[in-house]
Design a protein around this motif. Structure first.
Motif, PDB file in Angstrom:
ATOM      1  N   ASP A 243      46.134  54.360  50.997  1.00 55.53           N
ATOM      2  CA  ASP A 243      45.818  53.258  50.278  1.00 55.53           C
ATOM      3  C   ASP A 243      46.630  51.710  50.345  1.00 55.53           C
ATOM      4  O   ASP A 243      47.837  51.613  50.016  1.00 55.53           O
ATOM      5  CB  ASP A 243      45.850  53.195  49.018  1.00 55.53           C
ATOM      6  CG  ASP A 243      45.366  53.246  47.447  1.00 55.53           C
ATOM      7  OD1 ASP A 243      44.529  52.130  47.687  1.00 55.53           O
ATOM      8  OD2 ASP A 243      45.397  53.865  46.472  1.00 55.53           O
ATOM      9  N   LEU A 244      46.181  50.938  50.320  1.00 57.29           N
ATOM     10  CA  LEU A 244      46.031  49.481  50.862  1.00 57.29           C
ATOM     11  C   LEU A 244      45.987  48.617  48.789  1.00 57.29           C
ATOM     12  O   LEU A 244      46.847  47.164  49.049  1.00 57.29           O
ATOM     13  CB  LEU A 244      45.651  48.221  52.081  1.00 57.29           C
ATOM     14  CG  LEU A 244      45.693  49.352  53.216  1.00 57.29           C
ATOM     15  CD1 LEU A 244      45.227  48.531  54.399  1.00 57.29           C
ATOM     16  CD2 LEU A 244      47.290  48.704  53.153  1.00 57.29           C
ATOM     17  N   THR A 245      45.156  48.899  48.656  1.00 58.25           N
ATOM     18  CA  THR A 245      45.052  48.911  47.368  1.00 58.25           C
ATOM     19  C   THR A 245      46.754  48.446  46.199  1.00 58.25           C
ATOM     20  O   THR A 245      46.534  47.892  45.104  1.00 58.25           O
ATOM     21  CB  THR A 245      43.982  49.071  46.251  1.00 58.25           C
ATOM     22  OG1 THR A 245      44.605  50.607  46.034  1.00 58.25           O
ATOM     23  CG2 THR A 245      42.830  49.417  47.286  1.00 58.25           C
ATOM     24  N   VAL A 246      47.447  49.352  46.809  1.00 64.30           N
ATOM     25  CA  VAL A 246      48.145  49.501  46.033  1.00 64.30           C
ATOM     26  C   VAL A 246      50.153  48.901  46.734  1.00 64.30           C
ATOM     27  O   VAL A 246      49.636  49.423  47.961  1.00 64.30           O
ATOM     28  CB  VAL A 246      48.982  50.539  45.060  1.00 64.30           C
ATOM     29  CG1 VAL A 246      47.800  50.123  43.927  1.00 64.30           C
ATOM     30  CG2 VAL A 246      48.520  52.086  45.230  1.00 64.30           C
TER      31      VAL A 246
ATOM     32  N   ASP B 280      48.087  36.861  47.868  1.00 64.36           N
ATOM     33  CA  ASP B 280      48.626  38.022  46.947  1.00 64.36           C
ATOM     34  C   ASP B 280      49.344  38.917  47.447  1.00 64.36           C
ATOM     35  O   ASP B 280      50.165  40.024  48.261  1.00 64.36           O
ATOM     36  CB  ASP B 280      47.006  38.894  47.292  1.00 64.36           C
ATOM     37  CG  ASP B 280      46.841  40.248  46.404  1.00 64.36           C
ATOM     38  OD1 ASP B 280      48.005  40.113  45.227  1.00 64.36           O
ATOM     39  OD2 ASP B 280      46.086  40.514  46.065  1.00 64.36           O
ATOM     40  N   GLN B 281      50.869  38.945  46.291  1.00 59.60           N
ATOM     41  CA  GLN B 281      51.298  39.783  46.436  1.00 59.60           C
ATOM     42  C   GLN B 281      51.538  41.003  46.103  1.00 59.60           C
ATOM     43  O   GLN B 281      52.632  41.607  46.822  1.00 59.60           O
ATOM     44  CB  GLN B 281      52.643  39.015  44.925  1.00 59.60           C
ATOM     45  CG  GLN B 281      52.938  37.571  45.461  1.00 59.60           C
ATOM     46  CD  GLN B 281      54.241  37.569  46.328  1.00 59.60           C
ATOM     47  OE1 GLN B 281      54.547  38.391  47.205  1.00 59.60           O
ATOM     48  NE2 GLN B 281      53.875  36.482  46.851  1.00 59.60           N
ATOM     49  N   ASN B 282      50.451  41.610  45.506  1.00 59.06           N
ATOM     50  CA  ASN B 282      50.895  42.784  45.577  1.00 59.06           C
ATOM     51  C   ASN B 282      49.462  43.681  46.989  1.00 59.06           C
ATOM     52  O   ASN B 282      48.594  44.655  46.762  1.00 59.06           O
ATOM     53  CB  ASN B 282      49.714  42.815  44.342  1.00 59.06           C
ATOM     54  CG  ASN B 282      50.501  43.161  43.049  1.00 59.06           C
ATOM     55  OD1 ASN B 282      51.335  43.364  43.171  1.00 59.06           O
ATOM     56  ND2 ASN B 282      49.756  41.873  42.648  1.00 59.06           N
ATOM     57  N   PHE B 283      49.301  42.398  48.103  1.00 58.92           N
ATOM     58  CA  PHE B 283      48.579  42.849  49.037  1.00 58.92           C
ATOM     59  C   PHE B 283      49.247  42.878  50.166  1.00 58.92           C
ATOM     60  O   PHE B 283      49.919  41.641  50.891  1.00 58.92           O
ATOM     61  CB  PHE B 283      47.003  42.099  48.603  1.00 58.92           C
ATOM     62  CG  PHE B 283      46.089  42.521  50.283  1.00 58.92           C
ATOM     63  CD1 PHE B 283      45.322  44.451  50.517  1.00 58.92           C
ATOM     64  CD2 PHE B 283      46.103  42.608  51.030  1.00 58.92           C
ATOM     65  CE1 PHE B 283      45.169  44.660  51.062  1.00 58.92           C
ATOM     66  CE2 PHE B 283      44.963  42.513  52.052  1.00 58.92           C
ATOM     67  CZ  PHE B 283      44.564  44.348  51.934  1.00 58.92           C
TER      68      PHE B 283
END
Ligand SMILES: [Fe+2]
Length: 212
Positions: free
Chosen positions: A49-52, A107-110
């Motif tokens: 899961d790369l979304t988080v 994107d710091q969250n990716f």
């Protein structure tokens, strides 16, 4: 030595073994270049899961896409425990790579990197963000794609996976010049009901290794 003048049972396959062998074989997935944005550090993440990112409150920006597939050889035999190294741009088309001069935001969250393995049936799955396209030259914009380095028992395949229906696919130099049928590099969408994210996409992309 006397040679039979009439075929003996089964002998017809010998003279045409290559042809017989070729029938029914699946085309191997097309190869492509590694590209300039292969991660500078070894990929240590093994997430599906790369979304988080662990420890972060927010998920990555962009459209969630669930991708799954099976790794097989050309006969369709599953390749278990194949290793898939995966890297991709974020939803804005930016890699977290020092050589990426794209001005699109990071994107710091990716993170966009992971290393996963197939199961006993050769299956793999990934939840991620659909990557954005990005400019290479003033006349060339890469379509959305995800990079793969697949290592099976005997074969290694470096390639890129694309999404069906993208107008940029038809103009992409790398996809058009891929080593193998370009259709093999394109993931196809399937139905997406019952997912937690509204508007999430679901795609299937099977990988065929030359020798498994
Ligand atoms: Fe790329």
């Amino acid at each position: 030595m006397h040679r039979p003048t009439v075929p003996i049972e089964g002998s017809h396959v010998y003279g045409d073994a290559t042809h017989v062998l070729a029938e029914g074989l699946r085309p191997a997935t097309a190869e492509e270049i590694v590209g300039p944005y292969f991660p500078v550090r070894p990929i240590v993440s093994t997430t599906n899961d790369l979304t988080v990112i662990a420890g972060r409150e927010l998920r990555a920006l962009g459209q969630v896409v669930y991708i799954s597939g099976r790794v097989t050889d050309r006969r369709g035999t599953p390749v278990q425990n194949a290793e898939l190294e995966i890297w991709q741009a974020n939803a804005a088309g930016r890699y977290p790579h020092p050589a990426d001069e794209n001005t699109a935001p990071i994107d710091q969250n990716f993170d966009g990197h992971t290393k996963i393995r197939t199961d006993l049936e050769g299956n793999w799955r990934l939840k991620t963000i659909k990557p954005g396209g990005y400019p290479v030259t003033p006349d060339w914009c890469r379509p959305p794609h995800i990079h793969f380095d697949v290592r099976g028992r005997a074969s290694r395949l470096v390639t890129q996976m694309y999404f069906e229906g993208e107008p940029l696919n038809e103009m992409d130099i790398l996809l058009q010049r891929s080593w193998g049928g370009k259709e093999t590099a394109i993931a196809h969408y399937v139905g997406s009901t019952g997912l937690p994210e509204p508007n999430a996409l679901v795609a299937v992309w099977n990988i065929v290794l030359l020798a498994g």
